[in-house]
Structure formats: structure tokens, C-alpha cells
Design a protein around this motif. Sequence first.
Motif, PDB file in Angstrom:
ATOM      1  N   ILE A   3       3.560  -0.298   7.696  1.00  0.00           N
ATOM      2  CA  ILE A   3       3.753   0.503   6.454  1.00  0.00           C
ATOM      3  C   ILE A   3       2.922   1.553   6.433  1.00  0.00           C
ATOM      4  O   ILE A   3       1.892   1.783   7.150  1.00  0.00           O
ATOM      5  CB  ILE A   3       3.253  -0.572   5.311  1.00  0.00           C
ATOM      6  CG1 ILE A   3       3.235   0.118   3.713  1.00  0.00           C
ATOM      7  CG2 ILE A   3       1.874  -0.809   5.466  1.00  0.00           C
ATOM      8  CD1 ILE A   3       2.962  -0.939   2.805  1.00  0.00           C
ATOM      9  N   PHE A   5       0.144   4.749   5.497  1.00  0.00           N
ATOM     10  CA  PHE A   5      -1.035   4.733   4.725  1.00  0.00           C
ATOM     11  C   PHE A   5      -1.001   4.990   3.359  1.00  0.00           C
ATOM     12  O   PHE A   5      -1.413   4.337   2.641  1.00  0.00           O
ATOM     13  CB  PHE A   5      -1.925   5.380   5.573  1.00  0.00           C
ATOM     14  CG  PHE A   5      -3.307   5.442   4.707  1.00  0.00           C
ATOM     15  CD1 PHE A   5      -4.229   4.484   4.816  1.00  0.00           C
ATOM     16  CD2 PHE A   5      -3.941   6.533   3.900  1.00  0.00           C
ATOM     17  CE1 PHE A   5      -5.375   4.210   4.188  1.00  0.00           C
ATOM     18  CE2 PHE A   5      -5.081   6.448   3.358  1.00  0.00           C
ATOM     19  CZ  PHE A   5      -5.663   5.210   3.088  1.00  0.00           C
ATOM     20  N   MET A   8       0.414   2.071   1.680  1.00  0.00           N
ATOM     21  CA  MET A   8      -0.645   0.925   1.644  1.00  0.00           C
ATOM     22  C   MET A   8      -1.818   1.282   0.660  1.00  0.00           C
ATOM     23  O   MET A   8      -2.271   0.506  -0.212  1.00  0.00           O
ATOM     24  CB  MET A   8      -1.235   1.037   2.994  1.00  0.00           C
ATOM     25  CG  MET A   8      -2.555  -0.199   3.035  1.00  0.00           C
ATOM     26  SD  MET A   8      -3.030  -0.271   4.714  1.00  0.00           S
ATOM     27  CE  MET A   8      -3.870   1.248   4.862  1.00  0.00           C
ATOM     28  N   ARG A   9      -2.073   2.593   0.594  1.00  0.00           N
ATOM     29  CA  ARG A   9      -3.016   3.376  -0.481  1.00  0.00           C
ATOM     30  C   ARG A   9      -2.558   3.119  -1.726  1.00  0.00           C
ATOM     31  O   ARG A   9      -3.364   2.679  -2.822  1.00  0.00           O
ATOM     32  CB  ARG A   9      -3.290   4.466  -0.118  1.00  0.00           C
ATOM     33  CG  ARG A   9      -4.086   5.127  -0.903  1.00  0.00           C
ATOM     34  CD  ARG A   9      -4.353   6.606  -0.488  1.00  0.00           C
ATOM     35  NE  ARG A   9      -5.657   7.343  -1.440  1.00  0.00           N
ATOM     36  CZ  ARG A   9      -5.915   8.496  -1.604  1.00  0.00           C
ATOM     37  NH1 ARG A   9      -5.288   9.380  -0.255  1.00  0.00           N
ATOM     38  NH2 ARG A   9      -6.781   8.893  -2.360  1.00  0.00           N
ATOM     39  N   LYS A  11      -0.506   0.681  -2.946  1.00  0.00           N
ATOM     40  CA  LYS A  11      -0.564  -0.731  -3.278  1.00  0.00           C
ATOM     41  C   LYS A  11      -1.969  -1.319  -3.647  1.00  0.00           C
ATOM     42  O   LYS A  11      -2.237  -1.938  -4.536  1.00  0.00           O
ATOM     43  CB  LYS A  11      -0.139  -1.716  -1.876  1.00  0.00           C
ATOM     44  CG  LYS A  11       1.431  -1.785  -2.091  1.00  0.00           C
ATOM     45  CD  LYS A  11       1.669  -2.877  -1.080  1.00  0.00           C
ATOM     46  CE  LYS A  11       2.967  -3.299  -1.741  1.00  0.00           C
ATOM     47  NZ  LYS A  11       3.515  -4.750  -0.860  1.00  0.00           N
ATOM     48  N   TYR A  99      -5.753  -1.555   9.063  1.00  0.00           N
ATOM     49  CA  TYR A  99      -4.393  -1.653   8.549  1.00  0.00           C
ATOM     50  C   TYR A  99      -3.825  -3.124   8.891  1.00  0.00           C
ATOM     51  O   TYR A  99      -3.098  -3.872   8.212  1.00  0.00           O
ATOM     52  CB  TYR A  99      -3.430  -1.087   9.486  1.00  0.00           C
ATOM     53  CG  TYR A  99      -3.570   0.291   9.380  1.00  0.00           C
ATOM     54  CD1 TYR A  99      -3.838   1.273   8.220  1.00  0.00           C
ATOM     55  CD2 TYR A  99      -3.829   1.423  10.620  1.00  0.00           C
ATOM     56  CE1 TYR A  99      -4.095   2.385   7.931  1.00  0.00           C
ATOM     57  CE2 TYR A  99      -3.900   2.785  10.395  1.00  0.00           C
ATOM     58  CZ  TYR A  99      -4.059   3.235   8.988  1.00  0.00           C
ATOM     59  OH  TYR A  99      -4.431   4.465   8.940  1.00  0.00           O
ATOM     60  N   PHE A 102      -4.898  -5.362   5.810  1.00  0.00           N
ATOM     61  CA  PHE A 102      -4.033  -5.095   4.761  1.00  0.00           C
ATOM     62  C   PHE A 102      -2.693  -5.897   5.181  1.00  0.00           C
ATOM     63  O   PHE A 102      -2.292  -6.429   4.042  1.00  0.00           O
ATOM     64  CB  PHE A 102      -3.607  -3.520   4.371  1.00  0.00           C
ATOM     65  CG  PHE A 102      -2.800  -3.523   3.475  1.00  0.00           C
ATOM     66  CD1 PHE A 102      -2.827  -3.555   2.338  1.00  0.00           C
ATOM     67  CD2 PHE A 102      -1.341  -3.140   3.994  1.00  0.00           C
ATOM     68  CE1 PHE A 102      -1.910  -3.391   0.998  1.00  0.00           C
ATOM     69  CE2 PHE A 102      -0.372  -3.026   2.977  1.00  0.00           C
ATOM     70  CZ  PHE A 102      -0.901  -3.161   1.640  1.00  0.00           C
ATOM     71  N   TYR A 103      -2.135  -5.861   6.281  1.00  0.00           N
ATOM     72  CA  TYR A 103      -0.725  -6.387   6.538  1.00  0.00           C
ATOM     73  C   TYR A 103      -1.117  -8.127   6.322  1.00  0.00           C
ATOM     74  O   TYR A 103      -0.276  -8.591   5.469  1.00  0.00           O
ATOM     75  CB  TYR A 103      -0.509  -6.075   7.964  1.00  0.00           C
ATOM     76  CG  TYR A 103       0.842  -6.653   8.156  1.00  0.00           C
ATOM     77  CD1 TYR A 103       2.135  -6.353   7.848  1.00  0.00           C
ATOM     78  CD2 TYR A 103       1.016  -7.996   8.913  1.00  0.00           C
ATOM     79  CE1 TYR A 103       3.098  -6.977   8.063  1.00  0.00           C
ATOM     80  CE2 TYR A 103       2.165  -8.518   9.250  1.00  0.00           C
ATOM     81  CZ  TYR A 103       3.607  -8.312   8.973  1.00  0.00           C
ATOM     82  OH  TYR A 103       4.466  -8.638   8.888  1.00  0.00           O
ATOM     83  N   ASP A 106      -1.380  -8.336   2.476  1.00  0.00           N
ATOM     84  CA  ASP A 106      -0.061  -8.546   1.733  1.00  0.00           C
ATOM     85  C   ASP A 106       0.995  -9.362   2.009  1.00  0.00           C
ATOM     86  O   ASP A 106       1.755  -9.472   1.383  1.00  0.00           O
ATOM     87  CB  ASP A 106       0.417  -6.891   2.055  1.00  0.00           C
ATOM     88  CG  ASP A 106       1.433  -6.250   1.124  1.00  0.00           C
ATOM     89  OD1 ASP A 106       1.301  -6.461  -0.053  1.00  0.00           O
ATOM     90  OD2 ASP A 106       2.314  -5.671   1.682  1.00  0.00           O
TER      91      ASP A 106
END
Length: 165
Positions: A3, A5, A8-9, A11, A99, A102-103, A106
Motif C-alpha cells: 500500500i 504511504f 496508509m496515512r 487509513k 510499514y 501497519f500491514y 490492517d
Amino acid sequence: MPISFSAMRKKLEQENICDSLKGHIRFFATRYRESHDEEGRVAILFDDIEVFKSSYFDWSAAVSRKMQMQTEVESLEERWKKLCNAVAEEGCFDQNEFYDAFYEYDNQSIEKSLVSDNALVRLFAVWDRRTGKRRLMQLKATFAQEPEWLQELVKLRLYAENIKL
């Protein structure tokens, strides 16, 4: 598929963040394209004040310090895992770990994220809108066992929800 950034930001800052922190928290990441392997840094800002920052270079220095202290004979994989966990306790991450966290966050339930081995995943979960006040009250006792940098960031959520420590 990785994804971006910006996705991601979006979300983290708009879709998943609790209402009490929405508009106050911003995530920042950059990559130093001129560096030998394009490493960078990440930061979290609360009302435009940097409350958390980490970079590959901070992470690398922390790893070097911890490696000098290791004397136990273990497999390379075990040593690396212990080393990364010890460095994470200091709040040092490179942007790739950010990252990856976050993955993980998520792609799993909020319950799993709240008890994850990864401190960043736990932070994302505590700031998540699906973690309500009752759940925060239940978890409040365990926050004292968290790394110091994480305790400070969790306090932002508790303060925003008017929950006393």
C-alpha cells in the motif's frame, strides 16, 4: 500488494482513528533518496508537535549497541529476533518496520492487534475507533508494562477520552 504511504496515512488519520484524536494526529514518513540504500524516517505529530520519531539511522545505532552486549550462543534467527525486540523497546524503528506494522494491523482483528508482539501494532490498535472506552479501561492496567515511548503515546488517547490514569 504493498500500500502507498498516502493510502496508509489516510487509513490511519481519517478512517481508523478514534473521533477524539481525529484531526490531531498526523503521520509522516520520508525516504532519503540520496542515501546509499534510500533509508528514511517516520514520525507521529500531535497538533503539529512531533511526539514520536524514528529512523533507520537511530535503529542501526541501537542495533549496534545491543549487538555489543549480546554474549549468548543462539541461532542467528533467535539472536536477530531478540535484538529487534530490544531495539523496539527503545522506540527505534526503520520506516520498513513501520510499514510492516501497519500491514499486520490492517490485516487482522483489533483483538489480535491489541495483544500483538509488535508495539507499533498495539499503538495503532489503541488509537483505533474500534477500541472503545470500556476496552481502554480494561487495558489501562497493562499499559504500565509497555515501553516508555508507547506509554506516552497511549496517554494521548486516554487524555483525549478523559480517562484518568
